[in-house]
Scaffold this active site. Structure first.
Site, short mmCIF file in Angstrom:
data_model
loop_
_atom_site.label_atom_id
_atom_site.label_comp_id
_atom_site.label_asym_id
_atom_site.label_seq_id
_atom_site.Cartn_x
_atom_site.Cartn_y
_atom_site.Cartn_z
N ARG A 151 0.84 -1.21 0.00
CA ARG A 151 0.00 0.00 0.00
C ARG A 151 0.87 1.26 0.00
NH1 ARG A 151 -4.59 0.64 4.49
NH2 ARG A 151 -2.79 1.16 5.79
N LYS B 21 -2.71 6.99 0.87
CA LYS B 21 -2.50 7.35 2.28
C LYS B 21 -1.42 8.44 2.29
CE LYS B 21 -2.43 4.90 6.67
NZ LYS B 21 -3.48 5.70 7.28
N GLU C 268 -16.39 6.12 5.30
CA GLU C 268 -15.59 5.57 6.40
C GLU C 268 -15.51 6.62 7.48
OE1 GLU C 268 -11.53 4.97 5.03
OE2 GLU C 268 -11.61 6.80 3.82
N1 PXG Z 1 -9.51 4.80 6.69
C1 PXG Z 1 -8.62 5.80 6.84
C2 PXG Z 1 -8.93 7.13 6.29
C3 PXG Z 1 -7.41 5.55 7.48
O1 PXG Z 1 -6.51 6.52 7.63
C4 PXG Z 1 -8.13 3.26 7.84
C5 PXG Z 1 -9.28 3.57 7.18
C6 PXG Z 1 -7.90 1.87 8.33
O2 PXG Z 1 -6.89 1.22 7.57
P1 PXG Z 1 -5.97 0.08 8.20
O3 PXG Z 1 -5.10 -0.34 7.08
O4 PXG Z 1 -5.18 0.71 9.32
O5 PXG Z 1 -6.86 -0.98 8.67
C7 PXG Z 1 -7.15 4.26 8.00
C8 PXG Z 1 -5.87 3.99 8.69
C9 PXG Z 1 -4.23 7.59 13.38
C10 PXG Z 1 -3.99 6.65 12.28
O6 PXG Z 1 -3.23 8.18 13.85
C11 PXG Z 1 -5.01 6.19 11.52
C12 PXG Z 1 -4.74 5.28 10.49
C13 PXG Z 1 -3.49 4.88 10.28
C14 PXG Z 1 -2.50 5.37 11.03
C15 PXG Z 1 -2.73 6.26 12.05
O7 PXG Z 1 -5.37 7.77 13.79
N2 PXG Z 1 -5.78 4.88 9.77
#
Ligand code: PXG
Length: 288
Positions: free
Chosen positions: A52, A151, A184
């Site tokens: 990713r 991301k 989301e």
């Molecule tokens: N949606 C968004 C917009 C994200 O940023 C997810 C879904 C979940 O993805 P994963 O791959 O983690 O299951 C994310 C990921 C934080 C933080 O500091 C948040 C994420 C990643 C890193 C840090 O809140 N979210």
């Protein structure tokens, strides 16, 4: 011992871990990142996170100055020097230092930053009792403008939504897309349970394709629960039997109220609790 941070091949004490104020990561949010977890010394789904990160970088035309294997080794090494077994890993790749103009061609040296630390996003009670969401007016980035599948270091869209959520007394905010469909939350994907079936927005709705989301879909399929990725509206959320969020930091967390309406009977439902337990087993059983 001070926490060590990896920056482009070297380790620095936390207080000395610095990058240039001319880095376009800071000046323009020009860069990409990953949030990853390690359980009992094993990085959860390393390959998927590397894939990713490389896809995000490719989408913004940024060349990461190392291979996926080298990045994975650097992550393992950063965990090791900090003695972290159960922790959180933040990988950041910036465009690098350049000039005071948008032109990324002046940035010749992308920085690779790896921070490892401990994290607990929500207090334990929230996992037992479930959390409350509010639908916010900030819509998710339009995929034709900046794909939510990237991301990137530009998280303002999510931060504005998070502020709206906090102002309403909710720890997470539900974001819709330009068509009013559910996308989301600010850092988590959303799932509904309806008549024993799992429903979640498809990537076309404009979401980050979460790695925890993929893991939960696999776990549900293995348990014989049907999973459908279909467009969902607020109405679908309101009439759901259960609701939960998935994310690296949050893992699997139940949602019991949305826009002041109880979801199901207003307590974490049985399928949610089952998938929470299965996810914990998966993560701690070291299966990649
Ligand atoms: N949606 C968004 C917009 C994200 O940023 C997810 C879904 C979940 O993805 P994963 O791959 O983690 O299951 C994310 C990921 C934080 C933080 O500091 C948040 C994420 C990643 C890193 C840090 O809140 N979210």
């Amino acid at each position: 011992m001070a926490l060590k941070v990896f920056i482009s091949g070297k380790f620095y004490d936390k207080d000395d871990a610095k990058i240039s104020v001319f880095d376009h990561g800071l000046l323009y949010g020009d860069g990409v990142f990953e949030g990853i977890r390690s359980y009992a010394g094993k990085v959860f789904r390393m390959q998927q996170h590397m894939d990713r990160l490389w896809d995000s970088a490719k989408a913004i035309r940024l060349t990461i100055p190392m291979s996926k294997d080298e990045m994975a080794a650097a992550i393992e090494e950063t965990l090791r020097v900090n003695g972290i077994e159960d922790g959180y890993i933040r990988v950041v790749v910036t465009r690098g230092a350049g000039t005071l103009g948008l032109d990324p061609n002046h940035c010749s040296d992308p920085r690779v930053i790896i921070i490892t630390d401990h994290i607990s996003l929500y207090p334990k009670e929230l996992y037992d009792q479930g959390l409350e969401l509010i639908t916010v007016s900030t819509i998710r980035n339009h995929p034709a403008a900046l794909s939510p599948r990237i991301k990137s270091l530009n998280y303002l869209n999510n931060i504005l939504a998070k502020i709206e959520g906090f102002q309403a007394g909710c720890s997470e905010a539900l974001m819709l897309n330009q068509q009013g469909e559910v996308t989301e939350c600010t850092g988590d994907n959303i799932f509904l349970v309806r008549k024993g079936e799992l429903l979640t927005p498809p990537k076309e709705a404009g979401i980050l394709e979460g790695i925890t989301r993929d893991a939960v879909i696999e776990l549900a399929c293995e348990s014989g629960i049907s999973v459908r990725e279909i467009p969902l509206t607020k109405h679908d959320v309101y009439i759901a039997d259960e609701c939960f969020l998935t994310g690296t930091a949050a893992e699997v967390v139940p949602v019991v109220k949305v826009d002041s309406r109880p979801i199901g009977d207003g307590t974490p439902g049985p399928i949610t609790r089952d998938l929470m337990a299965k996810f914990h087993r998966l993560a701690r059983n070291h299966r990649a």
